[in-house]
Design a protein around this motif. Structure first.
Motif, PDB file in Angstrom:
ATOM      1  N   ALA A   1       0.791  -1.061  -0.097  1.00 15.04           N
ATOM      2  CA  ALA A   1      -0.091  -0.027   0.132  1.00 15.04           C
ATOM      3  C   ALA A   1       1.181   1.042   0.042  1.00 15.04           C
ATOM      4  O   ALA A   1       1.933   0.886   0.397  1.00 15.04           O
ATOM      5  CB  ALA A   1      -1.048   0.144   1.143  1.00 15.04           C
ATOM      6  N   ILE A   2       0.322   2.293  -0.742  1.00 13.66           N
ATOM      7  CA  ILE A   2       1.162   3.594  -0.724  1.00 13.66           C
ATOM      8  C   ILE A   2       0.121   4.775  -0.247  1.00 13.66           C
ATOM      9  O   ILE A   2      -1.107   4.731  -0.675  1.00 13.66           O
ATOM     10  CB  ILE A   2       1.813   3.814  -1.886  1.00 13.66           C
ATOM     11  N   ILE A   3       0.546   5.860   0.390  1.00 18.13           N
ATOM     12  CA  ILE A   3      -0.519   6.889   0.660  1.00 18.13           C
ATOM     13  C   ILE A   3       0.304   8.264   0.299  1.00 18.13           C
ATOM     14  O   ILE A   3       1.646   8.288   0.812  1.00 18.13           O
ATOM     15  CB  ILE A   3      -0.955   6.934   2.238  1.00 18.13           C
ATOM     16  N   SER A   4      -0.084   9.173   0.019  1.00 19.75           N
ATOM     17  CA  SER A   4       0.616  10.417  -0.624  1.00 19.75           C
ATOM     18  C   SER A   4       0.398  11.342   0.791  1.00 19.75           C
ATOM     19  O   SER A   4      -0.504  11.052   1.595  1.00 19.75           O
ATOM     20  CB  SER A   4      -0.142  11.034  -1.888  1.00 19.75           C
ATOM     21  N   SER A   5       0.963  12.670   0.454  1.00 20.20           N
ATOM     22  CA  SER A   5       0.856  13.362   1.821  1.00 20.20           C
ATOM     23  C   SER A   5      -0.375  14.143   1.918  1.00 20.20           C
ATOM     24  O   SER A   5      -0.856  14.260   3.130  1.00 20.20           O
ATOM     25  CB  SER A   5       2.050  14.582   1.446  1.00 20.20           C
ATOM     26  N   GLY A   6      -1.169  14.034   0.671  1.00 17.71           N
ATOM     27  CA  GLY A   6      -2.630  14.337   0.726  1.00 17.71           C
ATOM     28  C   GLY A   6      -3.713  13.469   1.230  1.00 17.71           C
ATOM     29  O   GLY A   6      -4.676  13.585   1.420  1.00 17.71           O
ATOM     30  N   GLY A   7      -3.161  12.129   1.337  1.00 17.82           N
ATOM     31  CA  GLY A   7      -4.091  11.022   1.689  1.00 17.82           C
ATOM     32  C   GLY A   7      -4.513  10.059   0.659  1.00 17.82           C
ATOM     33  O   GLY A   7      -5.531   9.190   0.949  1.00 17.82           O
ATOM     34  N   THR A   8      -4.022  10.363  -0.483  1.00 17.60           N
ATOM     35  CA  THR A   8      -4.522   9.480  -1.754  1.00 17.60           C
ATOM     36  C   THR A   8      -3.776   8.181  -1.669  1.00 17.60           C
ATOM     37  O   THR A   8      -2.413   8.045  -1.202  1.00 17.60           O
ATOM     38  CB  THR A   8      -4.202  10.041  -3.012  1.00 17.60           C
ATOM     39  N   THR A   9      -4.647   7.203  -1.635  1.00 14.34           N
ATOM     40  CA  THR A   9      -3.868   5.595  -1.195  1.00 14.34           C
ATOM     41  C   THR A   9      -4.098   4.829  -2.621  1.00 14.34           C
ATOM     42  O   THR A   9      -4.664   4.848  -3.746  1.00 14.34           O
ATOM     43  CB  THR A   9      -4.980   5.031  -0.211  1.00 14.34           C
ATOM     44  N   ASN A  10      -3.240   3.837  -2.652  1.00 18.61           N
ATOM     45  CA  ASN A  10      -3.159   2.873  -3.919  1.00 18.61           C
ATOM     46  C   ASN A  10      -2.669   1.619  -3.268  1.00 18.61           C
ATOM     47  O   ASN A  10      -1.798   1.342  -2.375  1.00 18.61           O
ATOM     48  CB  ASN A  10      -2.096   3.519  -4.846  1.00 18.61           C
TER      49      ASN A  10
END
Length: 119
Positions: free
Chosen positions: A49-58
């Motif tokens: 899993a990955i999450i951006s600083s803005g909270g977008t996840t993948n």
């Protein structure tokens, strides 16, 4: 230098849940993406899993619906909630973070925490 310290791994029966945490500390101005990967014995490391600083996840399609990544930017901490665990989820789980400091971007990894799913 930046340290990433994972916690929350352990032994769980199939169908159970675990919540992993990873706290970053050290020379940090900001953290961009944070994520989790895992490596099982004899297998290549794979993204969980990955999450951006803005909270977008993948997530990879195979894990959608069971794993949830989140982060607390104030604490420089990323979490991984794992539900309905299966024996094939057994692996060492590593967190990573892309950190900005002094105008440069650095990629850091934690040492890993063992997750074992077995009856």
């Amino acid at each position: 230098q930046v340290q990433l310290v994972e916690s929350g791994g352990g032994f769980v029966q199939p169908g159970g849940s675990l919540r992993l945490s990873c706290a970053a500390s050290g020379k940090i101005n900001s953290i961009y993406a944070m994520g989790w990967s895992r490596q099982a014995p004899g297998k290549q490391r794979e993204l969980v899993a990955i999450i951006s600083s803005g909270g977008t996840t993948n997530y990879p399609d195979s894990l959608k619906g069971r794993f949830t990544i989140s982060r607390d930017n104030a604490k420089n901490t990323v979490y991984l909630q794992m539900n309905s665990l299966k024996p094939e989820d057994t692996a060492v789980y590593h967190c990573n973070a892309k950190v900005e400091y002094d105008g440069h971007e650095y990629d850091y990894w934690g040492q890993g925490t063992q997750v074992t799913v077995s009856s």
